[in-house]
Write an enzyme that holds these catalytic residues in place. Sequence first.
Site, mmCIF file in Angstrom:
data_model
loop_
_atom_site.group_PDB
_atom_site.id
_atom_site.type_symbol
_atom_site.label_atom_id
_atom_site.label_comp_id
_atom_site.label_asym_id
_atom_site.label_seq_id
_atom_site.Cartn_x
_atom_site.Cartn_y
_atom_site.Cartn_z
ATOM 1 C CE LYS A 52 -5.803 5.941 -1.936
ATOM 2 N NZ LYS A 52 -3.953 5.338 -2.844
ATOM 3 C CD GLN A 96 -1.490 4.794 -0.159
ATOM 4 O OE1 GLN A 96 -2.343 4.418 -0.663
ATOM 5 N NE2 GLN A 96 -0.830 6.199 -1.559
ATOM 6 C CG ASP A 122 -3.902 1.230 -6.690
ATOM 7 O OD1 ASP A 122 -4.394 2.752 -6.826
ATOM 8 O OD2 ASP A 122 -2.392 1.557 -6.259
#
Length: 286
Positions: A52, A96, A122
């Site tokens: 990322k 994460q 997300d």
Amino acid sequence: MAQIIDGKSLAMALRDEVAASVLEIQARGGRVRFAAVLVGDNPASQIYVRNKQRACEKAGIDFVLYTLPATCQYKELTDLIQRLSADSQIHGVLLQLPVPPEVIGNRLSEVLNLIDPRKDVDGLTITNLGLLAGGNNGLVACTAQGVLHAVQSVCPDLTGKKVVMIGRSQIVGRPTALLLTNQNATVTVCHRLTQNLGEHTRTADIIVVAAGSPQLLTAEMVKPGAIIIDVGINRLPDGRLVGDVDFENVAPQAAAITPVPGGIGPLTIAFLLKNIVAAYRLQNGL
Ligand code: NAD
């Protein structure tokens, strides 16, 4: 033999679009900044975060990594998420997953909901999931968008298509099913407790598999001419990376299929970048 849906080249085109948008923002004196929070030292998570970071840097997005040890207190994590959420210089915040259970217990959704929904790249806050369920997209989970993009690269109009979604996780299965429903597909969601999975999949025009189980979807479970989207990422004992589909035997009878690696993985990263820019725009009224 099926058309192979080349996630890498689709992702490349999306990443070029993002880089152009970031340049435009910079030309107006703006700066897009994204923060990732990594708790513990799970090697797969470290690789995902590094990927990322690389993708952000290539697109001109500032990337800031915050790491906490697996021994940290729950409150350290919530304080950090709240601080990033309130920081007007940070436009996207990502936690994460997975977070070590000794830190988070069963309070993951409490922590995720501390993220400002406009920074929730997300798409995991209750607000963004609720918007998606209501048919109005806010920030939508990156993998779900990757799946839709891959499908539409070979079948632009999903109206009336019968989709079977295998997997109902909050991060992949559920948002994907909702996103495809919003595109007028007829979606059946299957999961670990579904009986006679093959009876469902054999009638589907499009099958999306996100189970984390190698070889789950076999040739006899697939209608000839179906579109197959393999989200699974599994590391075999011999080190090979495979999806959830028996690719070798399913591909010959499918109309189109995504490979692993090189399918949904690169698209997920590309949509993360798109979401970061979308988040910047939301926060700046653009
Ligand atoms: P998860 O474990 O949270 O959920 C898996 C889902 O699949 C569950 O709903 C479960 O009921 C269902 N399932 C499992 N085995 C099944 C079976 N035998 N039959 C029917 N249903 C079954 O996993 P997740 O986070 O949703 O991820 C799923 C897979 O996708 C994993 O392999 C993960 O690594 C991968 N993944 C890939 C990307 C990407 O970018 N390509 C992104 C996220 C996750």
